[in-house]
Write a protein that holds these residues in place. Structure first.
Motif, PDB file in Angstrom:
ATOM      1  N   UNK A  10      27.667  22.263  15.896  1.00  0.00           N
ATOM      2  CA  UNK A  10      26.813  21.749  16.958  1.00  0.00           C
ATOM      3  C   UNK A  10      25.367  22.103  16.614  1.00  0.00           C
ATOM      4  N   UNK A  11      24.403  21.222  16.949  1.00  0.00           N
ATOM      5  CA  UNK A  11      23.002  21.489  16.610  1.00  0.00           C
ATOM      6  C   UNK A  11      22.418  22.595  17.483  1.00  0.00           C
ATOM      7  N   UNK A  16      19.393  22.440  12.025  1.00  0.00           N
ATOM      8  CA  UNK A  16      20.092  23.726  12.140  1.00  0.00           C
ATOM      9  C   UNK A  16      21.359  23.539  12.966  1.00  0.00           C
ATOM     10  N   UNK A  17      22.458  24.092  12.461  1.00  0.00           N
ATOM     11  CA  UNK A  17      23.742  23.932  13.131  1.00  0.00           C
ATOM     12  C   UNK A  17      24.467  25.268  13.211  1.00  0.00           C
ATOM     13  N   UNK A  18      25.380  25.346  14.158  1.00  0.00           N
ATOM     14  CA  UNK A  18      26.196  26.543  14.335  1.00  0.00           C
ATOM     15  C   UNK A  18      27.618  26.094  14.622  1.00  0.00           C
ATOM     16  N   UNK A  19      28.618  26.797  14.108  1.00  0.00           N
ATOM     17  CA  UNK A  19      30.003  26.421  14.421  1.00  0.00           C
ATOM     18  C   UNK A  19      30.244  26.424  15.925  1.00  0.00           C
ATOM     19  N   UNK A 170      11.385  21.818  17.751  1.00  0.00           N
ATOM     20  CA  UNK A 170      12.712  21.270  17.468  1.00  0.00           C
ATOM     21  C   UNK A 170      13.842  22.179  17.951  1.00  0.00           C
ATOM     22  N   UNK A 171      13.503  23.356  18.477  1.00  0.00           N
ATOM     23  CA  UNK A 171      14.530  24.280  18.956  1.00  0.00           C
ATOM     24  C   UNK A 171      15.034  23.881  20.337  1.00  0.00           C
ATOM     25  N   UNK A 172      16.234  24.354  20.672  1.00  0.00           N
ATOM     26  CA  UNK A 172      16.816  24.140  21.997  1.00  0.00           C
ATOM     27  C   UNK A 172      16.824  25.486  22.722  1.00  0.00           C
ATOM     28  N   UNK A 173      15.905  25.682  23.677  1.00  0.00           N
ATOM     29  CA  UNK A 173      15.757  26.996  24.314  1.00  0.00           C
ATOM     30  C   UNK A 173      17.024  27.568  24.930  1.00  0.00           C
ATOM     31  N   UNK A 174      17.878  26.723  25.533  1.00  0.00           N
ATOM     32  CA  UNK A 174      19.087  27.253  26.163  1.00  0.00           C
ATOM     33  C   UNK A 174      20.039  27.808  25.097  1.00  0.00           C
ATOM     34  N   UNK A 175      20.148  27.111  23.980  1.00  0.00           N
ATOM     35  CA  UNK A 175      20.992  27.597  22.886  1.00  0.00           C
ATOM     36  C   UNK A 175      20.406  28.895  22.319  1.00  0.00           C
TER      37      UNK A 175
END
Length: 258
Positions: A10-11, A16-19, A170-175
């Protein structure tokens, strides 16, 4: 040929991705920490994409006043929505027929429409894991009717160690919050002015809280280590130079005898 994507990833930002199972494990710990509180997050699958949503705490770290939208003259002056989320010290004061509000002792000036939230006071916004940093900033500014452009601000992850990490557009603050962990005694998400904050790496942050005499001793030891390394390097290259010069000398002697 249609490109295939690994659905187990998942992005968490552009490129950038994480399992997925790793993110879900972090989310499980996050929700366990906030069990019974409104900061727990929900998740769902939407067209094969993992979506996490809920409230994100954001702390005010502004050094300059911000501009609030002017109310129409016919409307009653009132604080922005959810005024208690600015600071626990929010209160409404009535003087004659006029209403104004105070946060941490700072009064909203209706004539100039400027306001400064108390440093370190907390608010929150409801967002999801697909929202980027600029989208979260705009949502926060719209919630409180702030006229300043979102481009003036940035979100930072601030650690108690002093480390400051700026969230990229490009970051997702909640993630990012989920991956940092839920404990705000360790790290917090701050809204700050772009031109007022310098990022501080973990390596630098380790030294920030030391007294000046201790820092001076660190510098002295680093200088001594640097001098030793310079001396070793100079000896090495001096030896190499002498070897080369000897080889050239031998070659000249050989040529002269032939």
């Amino acid at each position: 040929m249609e490109q295939s994507f690994d659905t187990s990833l998942v992005p968490c930002g552009k490129g950038k991705y994480i399992p997925k199972n790793e993110l879900l494990a972090h989310l499980k710990n996050y929700n366990f920490y906030y069990e019974g509180q409104n900061l727990q997050l929900r998740h769902r699958e939407e067209e094969g994409e993992l979506i996490i949503e809920g409230l994100l705490n954001i702390f005010w770290g502004l050094r300059r006043p911000i501009r609030l939208q002017m109310q129409d003259d016919n409307e009653r002056i009132r604080p922005p929505p959810s005024s208690t989320s600015w600071h626990s010290g929010c209160n409404l004061l009535t003087q004659g027929r006029r209403h104004r509000f105070s946060i941490n002792g700072h009064f909203y000036n209706h004539k100039t429409s400027v306001f400064t939230p108390g440093y370190g006071s907390v608010t929150n916004v409801r967002i999801n894991s697909a929202m980027s940093t600029p989208q979260v900033l705009k949502l926060l500014l719209n919630k409180f009717k702030i006229e300043n452009s979102a481009s003036e601000f940035s979100l930072y992850v601030v650690h108690t160690s002093g480390e400051k990490i700026k969230l990229k557009d490009s970051d997702y603050p909640l993630v990012a919050r989920i991956l940092q962990g839920p404990c705000e005694q360790v790290s917090k998400v701050f809204l700050m002015e772009k031109d007022q904050v310098e990022e501080i790496t973990y390596d630098v942050a380790q030294y920030i809280k030391f007294e000046m005499p201790v820092l001076s001793s660190f510098i002295e030891k680093l200088k001594e280590e640097e001098d030793r390394e310079i001396t070793k390097l100079m000896r090495r290259y001096m030896s190499l130079r002498l070897l080369i010069e000897q080889q050239l000398h031998d070659m000249d002697n050989t040529s002269a005898t032939m």
